[in-house]
Design a protein around this motif. Sequence first.
Motif, PDB file in Angstrom:
ATOM      1  N   ILE A  81       0.674  -1.103   0.015  1.00 23.97           N
ATOM      2  CA  ILE A  81       0.038  -0.039   0.176  1.00 23.97           C
ATOM      3  C   ILE A  81       0.848   1.153   0.085  1.00 23.97           C
ATOM      4  O   ILE A  81       1.723   1.341   0.810  1.00 23.97           O
ATOM      5  N   ASP A  82       0.482   2.249  -0.981  1.00 22.62           N
ATOM      6  CA  ASP A  82       1.421   3.379  -0.804  1.00 22.62           C
ATOM      7  C   ASP A  82       1.003   4.384   0.149  1.00 22.62           C
ATOM      8  O   ASP A  82      -0.071   4.899   0.290  1.00 22.62           O
ATOM      9  N   VAL A  83       2.121   4.408   1.168  1.00 18.21           N
ATOM     10  CA  VAL A  83       1.731   5.568   2.206  1.00 18.21           C
ATOM     11  C   VAL A  83       2.331   6.518   2.095  1.00 18.21           C
ATOM     12  O   VAL A  83       1.881   7.457   2.925  1.00 18.21           O
ATOM     13  N   THR A  84       2.897   6.899   0.883  1.00 17.78           N
ATOM     14  CA  THR A  84       3.257   8.365   0.626  1.00 17.78           C
ATOM     15  C   THR A  84       2.335   9.250   0.270  1.00 17.78           C
ATOM     16  O   THR A  84       2.343  10.443   0.753  1.00 17.78           O
ATOM     17  N   VAL A  85       1.080   8.714  -0.017  1.00 15.17           N
ATOM     18  CA  VAL A  85      -0.222   9.389  -0.114  1.00 15.17           C
ATOM     19  C   VAL A  85      -1.139   9.251   1.062  1.00 15.17           C
ATOM     20  O   VAL A  85      -2.066   9.981   1.019  1.00 15.17           O
ATOM     21  N   ALA A  86      -0.759   8.380   2.171  1.00 18.56           N
ATOM     22  CA  ALA A  86      -1.626   8.140   3.207  1.00 18.56           C
ATOM     23  C   ALA A  86      -2.035   9.487   3.859  1.00 18.56           C
ATOM     24  O   ALA A  86      -0.815  10.278   4.240  1.00 18.56           O
ATOM     25  N   GLN A  87      -2.996   9.635   4.401  1.00 15.03           N
ATOM     26  CA  GLN A  87      -3.146  10.821   5.527  1.00 15.03           C
ATOM     27  C   GLN A  87      -4.167  10.498   6.583  1.00 15.03           C
ATOM     28  O   GLN A  87      -4.943   9.475   6.456  1.00 15.03           O
ATOM     29  N   GLY A  88      -4.516  11.459   7.421  1.00 12.66           N
ATOM     30  CA  GLY A  88      -5.276  11.235   8.280  1.00 12.66           C
ATOM     31  C   GLY A  88      -5.247   9.941   9.192  1.00 12.66           C
ATOM     32  O   GLY A  88      -4.179   9.551   9.629  1.00 12.66           O
ATOM     33  N   ALA A  89      -6.551   9.041   9.548  1.00  9.47           N
ATOM     34  CA  ALA A  89      -6.625   7.956  10.265  1.00  9.47           C
ATOM     35  C   ALA A  89      -5.725   6.918   9.932  1.00  9.47           C
ATOM     36  O   ALA A  89      -4.978   6.266  10.523  1.00  9.47           O
ATOM     37  N   ARG A  90      -5.575   6.768   8.374  1.00  8.27           N
ATOM     38  CA  ARG A  90      -4.790   5.861   7.756  1.00  8.27           C
ATOM     39  C   ARG A  90      -3.402   6.135   8.095  1.00  8.27           C
ATOM     40  O   ARG A  90      -2.590   5.162   8.460  1.00  8.27           O
ATOM     41  N   LEU A  91      -2.765   7.305   7.959  1.00  3.67           N
ATOM     42  CA  LEU A  91      -1.481   7.496   8.316  1.00  3.67           C
ATOM     43  C   LEU A  91      -1.022   7.318   9.844  1.00  3.67           C
ATOM     44  O   LEU A  91      -0.079   6.602  10.034  1.00  3.67           O
ATOM     45  N   LYS A  92      -2.057   7.698  10.485  1.00 11.35           N
ATOM     46  CA  LYS A  92      -1.965   7.765  12.010  1.00 11.35           C
ATOM     47  C   LYS A  92      -1.801   5.759  12.243  1.00 11.35           C
ATOM     48  O   LYS A  92      -0.695   5.307  13.040  1.00 11.35           O
ATOM     49  N   ALA A  93      -2.771   5.226  11.914  1.00  8.44           N
ATOM     50  CA  ALA A  93      -2.551   3.614  11.924  1.00  8.44           C
ATOM     51  C   ALA A  93      -1.163   3.103  11.290  1.00  8.44           C
ATOM     52  O   ALA A  93      -0.630   2.180  12.209  1.00  8.44           O
ATOM     53  N   TRP A  94      -0.892   3.692  10.292  1.00  9.56           N
ATOM     54  CA  TRP A  94       0.467   3.033   9.537  1.00  9.56           C
ATOM     55  C   TRP A  94       1.615   3.282  10.500  1.00  9.56           C
ATOM     56  O   TRP A  94       2.542   2.610  10.595  1.00  9.56           O
ATOM     57  N   ARG A  95       1.701   4.706  11.249  1.00 10.99           N
ATOM     58  CA  ARG A  95       2.763   5.173  11.898  1.00 10.99           C
ATOM     59  C   ARG A  95       3.217   4.074  13.082  1.00 10.99           C
ATOM     60  O   ARG A  95       4.424   3.835  13.215  1.00 10.99           O
ATOM     61  N   ARG A  96       2.236   3.409  13.648  1.00 14.95           N
ATOM     62  CA  ARG A  96       2.623   2.494  14.802  1.00 14.95           C
ATOM     63  C   ARG A  96       3.349   1.298  14.136  1.00 14.95           C
ATOM     64  O   ARG A  96       4.234   0.773  14.874  1.00 14.95           O
ATOM     65  N   ARG A  97       3.325   0.848  12.744  1.00 17.10           N
ATOM     66  CA  ARG A  97       3.865  -0.243  12.340  1.00 17.10           C
ATOM     67  C   ARG A  97       5.416  -0.090  11.688  1.00 17.10           C
ATOM     68  O   ARG A  97       5.999  -0.804  11.783  1.00 17.10           O
ATOM     69  N   VAL A  98       5.563   1.196  11.724  1.00 14.98           N
ATOM     70  CA  VAL A  98       7.130   1.795  11.662  1.00 14.98           C
ATOM     71  C   VAL A  98       7.785   2.568  12.612  1.00 14.98           C
ATOM     72  O   VAL A  98       6.931   3.556  12.788  1.00 14.98           O
ATOM     73  N   GLN A  99       9.057   2.188  13.444  1.00  8.61           N
ATOM     74  CA  GLN A  99       9.309   2.807  14.436  1.00  8.61           C
ATOM     75  C   GLN A  99      10.828   2.938  14.151  1.00  8.61           C
ATOM     76  O   GLN A  99      11.369   2.186  13.290  1.00  8.61           O
ATOM     77  N   ILE A 100      11.570   4.021  14.600  1.00  6.82           N
ATOM     78  CA  ILE A 100      12.800   4.294  14.650  1.00  6.82           C
ATOM     79  C   ILE A 100      13.751   4.432  15.847  1.00  6.82           C
ATOM     80  O   ILE A 100      12.820   4.729  16.932  1.00  6.82           O
ATOM     81  N   VAL A 101      14.704   3.967  15.835  1.00  9.63           N
ATOM     82  CA  VAL A 101      15.558   3.941  17.100  1.00  9.63           C
ATOM     83  C   VAL A 101      16.591   5.055  16.481  1.00  9.63           C
ATOM     84  O   VAL A 101      17.461   4.725  15.665  1.00  9.63           O
TER      85      VAL A 101
END
Length: 354
Positions: A84-104
Motif C-alpha cells: 500500500i502506498d503510504v506516501t499519499v496516506a493521510q489522517g487516520a490511515r497515516l496514523k494507523a500506519w505510523r505504529r507499524r514503523v518505528q525508529i531508534v
Amino acid sequence: MTASPPLLEVRDLVKHFPLNRGFAEYLRGEPIRAVHAVDGVSLTVGRGETLGLIGESGSGKTTLGWVIAKLHEPSSGQILFDGIDVTVAQGARLKAWRRRVQIVFQDPVGSLDPRLRAWQVVGEALQGQRRISRAEIRRRVFEMLPTVGLPPDCLDQYPHEFSGGGRQRLSLARALILQPELIVLDEPTSALDVAVQAQILNRLVSLQRERGYSYILITHNVAAVRYASHRVAVMYLGEIVEVGPVRAVLEKPVHPYTKALIAALPVPDARRRRTRYRISGEIPTLVRPPPGCRFASRCPFVIDRCRVESPKLREIPAHPGQRVACHRAEEVADISPLTMVVPPPVSSATPAPA
Ligand SMILES: Nc1ncnc2c1ncn2[C@@H]1O[C@H](COP(=O)(O)OP(=O)(O)OP(=O)(O)O)[C@@H](O)[C@H]1O
Ligand code: SF4
Ligand SMILES: [Mg+2]
C-alpha cells in the motif's frame, strides 16, 4: 498464486533539502539550490529480514531512514508498505500506519527527554495512540523493560541515571512498545563499548527470531552488519551503489566504492595489501552533484563514460543476487579489495542547512 509483496518497498525515493538563496542570488534569478541527500533510492525489506545500510558519513543513511519512517516528507518517489502506498496516506490511515514503523534514533541522549522518567519515555507513544490510564502505561512499560534487558524496577529513573547501553535499551523499548513490524535502527550501538554492542545486537537478533520484526540497520560497523543482517545496501552520496546478500557483498564486493570501504577495514595481515588502486580526489558536494557516476572523482577505474552517464543498479550475471551501479562492474568484479589503497577522504564543503 501471486507472491505477497515485500513488507517495505521503496521506489525511486528522493529527498532534497532546499537551501536559502542569498539576496544577490535572488536578484540574479538563480534557482533555489538543494542538498541532494537521497537521490533515487529503490530497495525492499522482507518480513523478518534485516537490511544493513552502510556508507560513509553524509551519504544519506539517516535521511533515508527518516523518510521511510515519514519523519521527513519525500521530495518524490513512493513508499509501499505491505503493497500500500503510504506516501499519499493521510489522517487516520497515516496514523494507523505510523505504529507499524518505528525508529531508534542515532543519538540516544538527544532523543530522550531528560525531564521524563523511564516509564514516561518508553510509554510516551502509547499516550498518543489512544486514551489510556497512567497505571496501564506503567504496567505495559514494566512488562516491556525485561524484553530489552532492563530491570523493571528502573521505571522511575531518569535517562541520565542509565549507562550509555541502558539509554540505548530505553530507546529500543520505546520503539518496541507499539509492536511495530519494521524498525529503523540508526547506529543503535555506535556509542557503546564492544561488550555492550554485542549484547544489544544479540537482543535485536533474538527479538527478530521471536517476533518476526524487520529491521533496517544503519551503521558504520561492518562487523555488526555482517553479524545481524541478511542483505546489505551500500550508499554513496545519496545513491545506493551496491546491494545484495550480506556475505556476498562484504566478501566479494563488486563496486569500487564497496571495495574501498572493505579495504579501509583493519586486516589481519597488512602485508597482503599491494599498492595498486589508489582511491583519491575530492568527494563532490551534494548541492551540485556531478553528472554521471558520483564516485568518478575518486574511482581508480574511471573512464570517460563514467563522467557523463549515471550508472543504474543492475544484476551482474557472475554475482547472482548482487546489484551494482557501475559501468565497469564485470571488468572490476574480481579485483580484490585488498589491492585498494584508501587515504582519508578530502571533502568539498556542503553548505550548512538553511
Ligand atoms: N535537515 C537537513 N537540512 C539540510 N541538509 C540536511 C538535513 N539533514 C541532513 N542533511 C544533509 O544531508 C546529507 C546526508 O545526511 P545524513 O545525516 O542523512 O547522512 P548519514 O549517512 O546519516 O551520515 P552519518 O553517517 O554521519 O550519520 C548531509 O550532507 C547532511 O548535511
Ligand atoms: S561507473 Fe566508472 S567511476 Fe563509477 S564506480 Fe564504476 S568505474 Fe568507477
Ligand atoms: Mg546518520
